[in-house]
Design a protein around this motif. Structure first.
Motif, PDB file in Angstrom:
ATOM      1  N   GLU A  66      17.489  33.101  39.068  1.00 35.81           N
ATOM      2  CA  GLU A  66      17.823  32.568  37.743  1.00 35.81           C
ATOM      3  C   GLU A  66      19.071  33.283  37.230  1.00 35.81           C
ATOM      4  N   PHE A  67      20.129  32.546  37.051  1.00 39.58           N
ATOM      5  CA  PHE A  67      21.356  33.144  36.518  1.00 39.58           C
ATOM      6  C   PHE A  67      21.233  33.297  35.006  1.00 39.58           C
ATOM      7  N   THR A  68      21.557  34.480  34.505  1.00 39.06           N
ATOM      8  CA  THR A  68      21.466  34.726  33.071  1.00 39.06           C
ATOM      9  C   THR A  68      22.831  34.967  32.426  1.00 39.06           C
ATOM     10  N   ASP A  69      23.850  35.272  33.235  1.00 39.93           N
ATOM     11  CA  ASP A  69      25.190  35.467  32.671  1.00 39.93           C
ATOM     12  C   ASP A  69      26.216  35.326  33.793  1.00 39.93           C
ATOM     13  N   ARG A  70      27.419  34.917  33.399  1.00 38.63           N
ATOM     14  CA  ARG A  70      28.529  34.823  34.345  1.00 38.63           C
ATOM     15  C   ARG A  70      29.822  34.943  33.557  1.00 38.63           C
ATOM     16  N   GLU A  71      30.747  35.714  34.091  1.00 37.40           N
ATOM     17  CA  GLU A  71      32.033  35.851  33.427  1.00 37.40           C
ATOM     18  C   GLU A  71      33.138  36.051  34.449  1.00 37.40           C
ATOM     19  N   SER A  72      34.339  35.681  34.050  1.00 43.85           N
ATOM     20  CA  SER A  72      35.547  35.946  34.834  1.00 43.85           C
ATOM     21  C   SER A  72      36.304  37.061  34.142  1.00 43.85           C
ATOM     22  N   LEU A  73      36.832  38.010  34.916  1.00 46.53           N
ATOM     23  CA  LEU A  73      37.497  39.153  34.296  1.00 46.53           C
ATOM     24  C   LEU A  73      38.652  39.635  35.159  1.00 46.53           C
ATOM     25  N   VAL A  74      39.593  40.291  34.488  1.00 43.51           N
ATOM     26  CA  VAL A  74      40.764  40.844  35.160  1.00 43.51           C
ATOM     27  C   VAL A  74      40.451  42.246  35.638  1.00 43.51           C
ATOM     28  N   VAL A  75      40.558  42.459  36.939  1.00 44.93           N
ATOM     29  CA  VAL A  75      40.469  43.796  37.520  1.00 44.93           C
ATOM     30  C   VAL A  75      41.514  43.893  38.611  1.00 44.93           C
ATOM     31  N   GLY A  76      42.073  45.077  38.811  1.00 46.29           N
ATOM     32  CA  GLY A  76      43.125  45.231  39.799  1.00 46.29           C
ATOM     33  C   GLY A  76      44.367  44.434  39.419  1.00 46.29           C
ATOM     34  N   GLU A  77      45.216  44.176  40.392  1.00 49.97           N
ATOM     35  CA  GLU A  77      46.454  43.440  40.131  1.00 49.97           C
ATOM     36  C   GLU A  77      46.624  42.276  41.111  1.00 49.97           C
ATOM     37  N   GLY A  78      45.507  41.730  41.565  1.00 52.28           N
ATOM     38  CA  GLY A  78      45.566  40.572  42.435  1.00 52.28           C
ATOM     39  C   GLY A  78      45.860  39.303  41.650  1.00 52.28           C
ATOM     40  N   ASP A  79      45.903  38.175  42.362  1.00 48.91           N
ATOM     41  CA  ASP A  79      46.227  36.908  41.703  1.00 48.91           C
ATOM     42  C   ASP A  79      44.989  36.074  41.406  1.00 48.91           C
ATOM     43  N   HIS A  80      43.795  36.639  41.604  1.00 47.15           N
ATOM     44  CA  HIS A  80      42.540  35.955  41.262  1.00 47.15           C
ATOM     45  C   HIS A  80      41.763  36.795  40.260  1.00 47.15           C
ATOM     46  N   LEU A  81      41.143  36.140  39.301  1.00 47.53           N
ATOM     47  CA  LEU A  81      40.198  36.833  38.440  1.00 47.53           C
ATOM     48  C   LEU A  81      38.940  37.155  39.239  1.00 47.53           C
ATOM     49  N   ALA A  82      38.265  38.201  38.846  1.00 50.55           N
ATOM     50  CA  ALA A  82      36.991  38.556  39.467  1.00 50.55           C
ATOM     51  C   ALA A  82      35.866  37.785  38.788  1.00 50.55           C
ATOM     52  N   THR A  83      34.748  37.685  39.483  1.00 47.56           N
ATOM     53  CA  THR A  83      33.548  37.042  38.953  1.00 47.56           C
ATOM     54  C   THR A  83      32.425  38.065  38.905  1.00 47.56           C
ATOM     55  N   ARG A  84      31.745  38.143  37.754  1.00 50.88           N
ATOM     56  CA  ARG A  84      30.585  39.037  37.636  1.00 50.88           C
ATOM     57  C   ARG A  84      29.414  38.196  37.126  1.00 50.88           C
ATOM     58  N   THR A  85      28.299  38.271  37.834  1.00 50.92           N
ATOM     59  CA  THR A  85      27.148  37.436  37.539  1.00 50.92           C
ATOM     60  C   THR A  85      25.878  38.274  37.462  1.00 50.92           C
ATOM     61  N   THR A  86      25.065  37.983  36.471  1.00 54.25           N
ATOM     62  CA  THR A  86      23.776  38.650  36.331  1.00 54.25           C
ATOM     63  C   THR A  86      22.689  37.634  36.595  1.00 54.25           C
ATOM     64  N   LEU A  87      21.671  38.031  37.343  1.00 53.66           N
ATOM     65  CA  LEU A  87      20.611  37.095  37.681  1.00 53.66           C
ATOM     66  C   LEU A  87      19.258  37.787  37.692  1.00 53.66           C
ATOM     67  N   ASN A  88      18.242  36.995  37.447  1.00 53.79           N
ATOM     68  CA  ASN A  88      16.859  37.460  37.559  1.00 53.79           C
ATOM     69  C   ASN A  88      16.356  37.162  38.968  1.00 53.79           C
TER      70      ASN A  88
END
Length: 312
Positions: free
Chosen positions: A289-311
């Motif tokens: 069960e996914f409870t959260d998902r966000e895109s965020l800037v980390v490092g200096e690459g050309d893609h945003l990172a994805t962070r997901t929280t799940l049960n």
């Protein structure tokens, strides 16, 4: 043709032209899967943004003072809403409540081979609470940098080719996946958490450009077959799939796995970092069960990172 009673001939002519344009736009939105070859690839890549074409149609109707034109211009807007609103509402509106002690945070990023900031990305993702981290487009030096910063917090790892998996929990049954490419850009492994085992896939699909997306299509098709045959109770797949959610190449995976909306809502956009337009980086799952998902800037690459929280 559309035209409100009493409208001037100019407004009626505008309404007719707007009706044709709105009709074509509606047909594209509804029938994009019928478009052949490269035209289908281009349209599906930009499909979520086609709704913006309603704005010039409404402006045209306003200038021409055509009520009929304004009415028909709203038809593709309604169709767009039916297609995309379910995918852009905040996950927090529908997600299950977090279960204390049974949560898992999974993060992923294409760290960009030339950026040389894989260590920074890995450090930031770990500091943000990710217990499982998948990285793509790793060079030998990037792999070492990530391993150095994650050695204590994420002592369990498995890397192959340009992809890697680091975990705070033990990793078992790790193996590479070729997926019809002849070289390795994907892996799968079992992460043994205190709440049970999760099968994790980390994938970097082949590149996709106009006239050159056959390898990506074949890879995603093979990946969908692998996932379909996987009888694991819990599956989480992360990575740069080089395809937006509306791309027909992802249909096989979407038949097998669910993809959560962003926690705060909105269109998924992960590339390029400076002005994100396309959602190429995904997280999908089954048996969780996914409870959260966000895109965020980390490092200096050309893609945003994805962070997901799940049960679990």
């Amino acid at each position: 043709m559309p035209g409100a009673p009493g409208e001037a001939p100019r407004a009626v002519r505008a309404a007719r032209a707007i009706a044709v344009a709105a009709g074509l736009l509606t047909l594209v939105l509804v029938g994009h899967r019928l478009l052949p070859g490269e035209l289908g690839f281009l349209v599906e890549t930009a499909l979520v943004w086609l709704g913006m074409l309603v704005l010039p149609l409404l402006a045209w109707a306003a200038v021409a003072r055509s009520r009929g034109g304004a009415t028909v211009a709203l038809v593709p807007a309604v169709v767009w809403a039916l297609l995309f609103v379910p995918a852009v509402v905040p996950l927090t509106w529908t997600a299950a409540d977090p279960v204390t002690g049974r949560q898992l945070v999974v993060a992923s990023q294409n760290v960009a081979a030339g950026a040389r900031t894989a260590g920074d990305s890995a450090s930031s993702l770990a500091a943000g609470g990710a217990q499982v981290i998948g990285l793509q487009e790793l060079t030998a030096s990037a792999r070492r940098d990530a391993a150095d910063v994650l050695r204590e917090s994420h002592p369990h790892s498995y890397t192959v080719g340009t992809v890697g998996l680091w975990s705070a929990y033990p990793i078992e049954n790790a193996r590479p996946l070729e997926l019809r490419l002849g070289w390795r850009r994907a892996l799968r492994a079992d992460v043994v958490t205190p709440s049970g085992t999760v099968r994790v896939y980390v994938v970097h699909a082949a590149s996709a450009r106009v006239g050159a997306h056959g390898e990506r299509d074949a890879m995603l098709e093979a990946l969908a077959r692998v996932v379909a045959a996987d009888d694991s109770e819990r599956i989480v797949l992360v990575g740069d799939l080089n395809a937006v959610s509306t791309d027909r190449a992802l249909s096989g995976l979407h038949d097998e796995l669910d993809e959560p909306n962003l926690g705060s809502g909105g269109v998924l956009r992960t590339w390029p970092t400076t002005l994100p337009l396309l959602g190429l980086d995904h997280v999908m799952g089954r048996g969780v069960e996914f409870t959260d998902r966000e895109s965020l800037v980390v490092g200096e690459g050309d893609h945003l990172a994805t962070r997901t929280t799940l049960n679990l």
